[in-house]
Design a protein around this motif. Sequence first.
Motif, PDB file in Angstrom:
ATOM      1  N   ARG A  77       0.816  -1.210   0.000  1.00 13.50           N
ATOM      2  CA  ARG A  77       0.000   0.000   0.000  1.00 13.50           C
ATOM      3  C   ARG A  77       0.852   1.263   0.000  1.00 13.50           C
ATOM      4  N   ARG A  78       2.036   1.138  -0.626  1.00 15.43           N
ATOM      5  CA  ARG A  78       2.895   2.314  -0.800  1.00 15.43           C
ATOM      6  C   ARG A  78       2.609   2.998  -2.130  1.00 15.43           C
ATOM      7  N   ALA A  79       1.798   2.368  -2.955  1.00 15.77           N
ATOM      8  CA  ALA A  79       1.381   2.949  -4.234  1.00 15.77           C
ATOM      9  C   ALA A  79      -0.004   2.417  -4.554  1.00 15.77           C
ATOM     10  N   GLU A  80      -0.871   3.282  -5.074  1.00 17.46           N
ATOM     11  CA  GLU A  80      -2.228   2.853  -5.380  1.00 17.46           C
ATOM     12  C   GLU A  80      -2.263   1.937  -6.604  1.00 17.46           C
ATOM     13  N   ASP A  81      -1.454   2.238  -7.600  1.00 13.79           N
ATOM     14  CA  ASP A  81      -1.390   1.436  -8.818  1.00 13.79           C
ATOM     15  C   ASP A  81       0.070   1.138  -9.126  1.00 13.79           C
ATOM     16  N   PRO A  82       0.350  -0.004  -9.775  1.00 14.50           N
ATOM     17  CA  PRO A  82       1.733  -0.320 -10.121  1.00 14.50           C
ATOM     18  C   PRO A  82       2.320   0.733 -11.061  1.00 14.50           C
ATOM     19  N   LEU A  83       3.591   1.010 -10.882  1.00 16.50           N
ATOM     20  CA  LEU A  83       4.296   1.901 -11.792  1.00 16.50           C
ATOM     21  C   LEU A  83       4.362   1.240 -13.162  1.00 16.50           C
ATOM     22  N   ASP A  84       4.114   2.011 -14.214  1.00 17.49           N
ATOM     23  CA  ASP A  84       4.199   1.487 -15.579  1.00 17.49           C
ATOM     24  C   ASP A  84       5.678   1.345 -15.931  1.00 17.49           C
TER      25      ASP A  84
END
Length: 490
Positions: A319-326
């Motif tokens: 939960r350190r990012a809402e969506d995966p980095l592209d």
Amino acid sequence: MTSRSWRWVVCLLVAVLGAACTPSEKRTIRVAIGTQNATINCATGGLLLRELSLLERFLPREGAYKDIEYEIVWKDFPSGPPITAEMIAGHLDFGMMADFPAVMNGVASQQAGKRNLYIAALSGSAAGAGNGILVPIGSPAHTLADLRGKRISVAFGSTAHGMLLRALGDLGMDPARDAAIVSQQPADAEAALRWNTIDAHAGFVPFAELFPFRGVARKIHDGALTQTPTSHGMLVRAAYAEEHPEVVVGLLRAVIEADRILEREPERYSEVIEQVTGVDAEVAYMFHGPLGIQTRDVALKPEFLHGLRVAADTLVLLRRAEDPLDIDQFVDDRYVRRAFEAAGVSYEERLARTAKVPITGADALTGAPIADPKRAAQIWVEGEAWVRPYGSPATALAARRKLGAEGRTIRAMFVHDRHTGLKLLAEQAWYAESPDGDLAAFLSKDYAETWARERKGAVKQLAELKVEPTSRPLAELKAGPAPAPPPSGR
């Protein structure tokens, strides 16, 4: 014309002519690089570039860059997260860090309305080697399962943090419930392990090898057991790369040259690394010598990109990012491809090269060819410029005893895990000795016991190996002279 008018005309002419004769100021381009000197597998992207003045050799100086002056700034950091903060603030143009903090860098730059790019690798392991979990020397723990309910420290946000979370998850352990994980930098962890104030520490390069080498801790788990690729690489601010693409290519050309130099003389430059960082040269050699713990490779191999994707998914799970980095947008290989082309090296061939630099030549004790990497061993003798190679732990052990009888000092002895091929410190390995004299080295006591049980052998540590494990009497074995300098590209 009045005298006052004449004076005004003269003053005007002096001003105009003076301005015309004054040379125009040279334009200055800053090259600010955030390094991690103590993270020694980043050496070709920072420490060695600076110590050997390689960057100055490859920065562009023709065409639009003919009259450019470069302001080269080096800043050293203990881990990746503070480099990210400096890049976002615009104080750094480039940053060297591992895959897990690199992905955090990409996420943080997006959240700040900016963009950073991952443009090259520096080193890595397709199997995940380089991170490890350590326990105090006297700890009863030998496996990760033994750490259930224990206090484990790690530098939060580091690649070792990501490795620890994956390793516990693979055992079905909930990091939030089944262990007490606390944040601790390596410098503090060394003291904590020495004084038994922590049950375990998850360390990144080089501390998973450095602390055992110094007799502070034992490694009970290596990232190679997760089989999840890991790497360190280079990032650049996207705006900087767009404005100065030739500078980016020049830096990468310097990295390629540093990689070539280090591959040819790993002993010599391991000593340089020690002089700068205090990290023992023997440990630096474990990474940069032949069959090292990690491979140095500037090419953005598919395995390393997979590691970035795993790191991106891990951030979401945490939960350190809402969506995966592209990752496809984060990684940009245009600059490294141009650097390889300028260096006259095929990028596609480097992408396809997966094998480690081999240990070549003949066994320094028996003269037999070295054939099986997982059975190879090495001894670094005090006062010798080159590390001696051996075809097996057995002949290396025989040579070790002979050297001891001659009064020679051994700086380090290395063996390789028969299961993974991982380079190990001989004093901390577990050995499975079979009745026929075969001697297999392992990181894990469990693997050594399984191997020995299947062959009706015994598990021992280095000091317990009393019998000469060789098929020929020691008196018949002749140790030749110290090995000659290895050939280029060993």
